[in-house]
Design a protein around this motif. Sequence first.
Motif, mmCIF file in Angstrom:
data_model
loop_
_atom_site.group_PDB
_atom_site.id
_atom_site.type_symbol
_atom_site.label_atom_id
_atom_site.label_comp_id
_atom_site.label_asym_id
_atom_site.label_seq_id
_atom_site.Cartn_x
_atom_site.Cartn_y
_atom_site.Cartn_z
ATOM 1 N N ASP A 1 26.738 42.740 55.672
ATOM 2 C CA ASP A 1 27.172 43.816 56.933
ATOM 3 C C ASP A 1 27.886 43.195 58.118
ATOM 4 O O ASP A 1 28.389 43.836 58.997
ATOM 5 C CB ASP A 1 25.943 44.452 57.362
ATOM 6 N N LEU B 1 18.017 45.286 51.380
ATOM 7 C CA LEU B 1 17.812 45.515 52.757
ATOM 8 C C LEU B 1 17.052 44.494 53.417
ATOM 9 O O LEU B 1 16.016 44.381 53.141
ATOM 10 C CB LEU B 1 17.446 46.923 53.021
ATOM 11 N N LYS B 2 17.485 44.130 54.841
ATOM 12 C CA LYS B 2 16.786 42.976 55.491
ATOM 13 C C LYS B 2 16.820 41.760 54.724
ATOM 14 O O LYS B 2 17.543 41.508 53.676
ATOM 15 C CB LYS B 2 15.297 43.493 55.678
ATOM 16 N N SER C 1 23.712 39.121 54.263
ATOM 17 C CA SER C 1 24.126 39.525 55.325
ATOM 18 C C SER C 1 25.600 40.031 55.294
ATOM 19 O O SER C 1 26.531 39.756 56.019
ATOM 20 C CB SER C 1 24.244 38.583 56.765
ATOM 21 N N ARG D 1 27.525 51.843 52.698
ATOM 22 C CA ARG D 1 27.333 52.970 51.774
ATOM 23 C C ARG D 1 28.426 53.426 50.882
ATOM 24 O O ARG D 1 28.442 53.878 49.944
ATOM 25 C CB ARG D 1 26.796 54.405 52.731
ATOM 26 N N ALA E 1 21.201 43.954 57.262
ATOM 27 C CA ALA E 1 20.274 44.119 58.340
ATOM 28 C C ALA E 1 20.065 45.510 58.646
ATOM 29 O O ALA E 1 19.212 46.151 58.603
ATOM 30 C CB ALA E 1 20.826 43.353 59.560
ATOM 31 N N SER E 2 21.230 46.351 58.317
ATOM 32 C CA SER E 2 21.227 47.814 58.201
ATOM 33 C C SER E 2 22.339 48.302 57.617
ATOM 34 O O SER E 2 23.515 47.772 57.805
ATOM 35 C CB SER E 2 21.383 48.413 59.651
ATOM 36 N N PRO E 3 22.124 49.369 56.854
ATOM 37 C CA PRO E 3 23.197 49.894 55.935
ATOM 38 C C PRO E 3 24.309 50.637 56.674
ATOM 39 O O PRO E 3 24.117 51.680 57.378
ATOM 40 C CB PRO E 3 22.502 50.888 55.052
ATOM 41 N N SER E 4 25.365 50.306 56.935
ATOM 42 C CA SER E 4 26.637 50.777 57.833
ATOM 43 C C SER E 4 27.412 51.920 56.705
ATOM 44 O O SER E 4 26.917 51.805 55.759
ATOM 45 C CB SER E 4 27.618 49.640 58.232
ATOM 46 N N GLN F 1 13.241 48.063 49.592
ATOM 47 C CA GLN F 1 12.926 48.068 51.095
ATOM 48 C C GLN F 1 11.981 46.720 51.544
ATOM 49 O O GLN F 1 11.436 45.758 50.960
ATOM 50 C CB GLN F 1 11.758 49.077 51.213
ATOM 51 N N THR G 1 22.241 41.171 50.687
ATOM 52 C CA THR G 1 21.102 41.775 51.842
ATOM 53 C C THR G 1 21.955 42.512 53.173
ATOM 54 O O THR G 1 23.179 41.756 53.400
ATOM 55 C CB THR G 1 20.408 40.776 52.440
#
Length: 274
Positions: A105, A13-14, A103, A137, A130-133, A150, A128
């Motif tokens: 996402d 993540l990130k 990226s 998931r 930026a935010s788990p969409s 994290q 990676t």
Amino acid sequence: RTLSRIAQPEIRLKRTVSLDRIPRSSTKDSSAGLGMVVERFVGATPSSCNPTMLGQSICSQLLGEAQGRALFEEEELRGELEACLREAASLIWPLRLVLAIDSVDQLSSLRWLPRASSVPKNARVVVTVASPSSQFREAMEHWPGAAVVQPLLEREICRLDVVLNRLDQQSRTISQQQRALVEEQLARCGLPLYLSIIAERVCTWSSFDRCTPEQVGDSIETAIAAFFRWLEYDRHHPPRLLRCVLTLLACAKSGLSTDELSKMLSADDAVWQE
């Protein structure tokens, strides 16, 4: 983006992560050397944002082909990618293969990503977000054993260590005065791009040089300008030649060969005169 040696697949993540939070595996294959790394940065080029073109590009690199066959359906793409991973991993066994995609996402679909059950023992898949969409998931349902890393907190990041590690890779060192200067400038601007520029610039210093803030700048803009000045004056590259070369490289979508660059530069009389 540092890749860790773990037995289970990773999901990051990130873009800044702490590898100390991942349990290391003691299995035999995890200690094998790194044989192949395939990297893709979604958004870096228009084609990288297209899942089909991105997957086809990865398959071509895995098999060492100039161009793979056309893929149109996502289900077909997933199967092809899984087959390419197995073939490439078998060719470099017992060395490890790492597929890293940054990226994901930003992609419209993730159903083409390989499933954990199809990834060979000596292969790792690192992505990676930026935010788990919601679609991320959903894709994670095929990775029940994935290790989620994290991001580091701001106070956990030591930017000076990045510079010192880069110096160590080049078997170089800096004086106390230079180190204090680097710390002071990094405190003013801690952006990743600035950090990358200053790390490369510091590697050109001699330990007996008396360095000044003007040599590295205090922002991304001033750091780039200072780097260009160093190329022009310290490395004795003519200003017009330097500008032309950098402009041509920036305009080229797939880079330029030495011959191509020479032919285009020779068409500019001012470059020849300089």
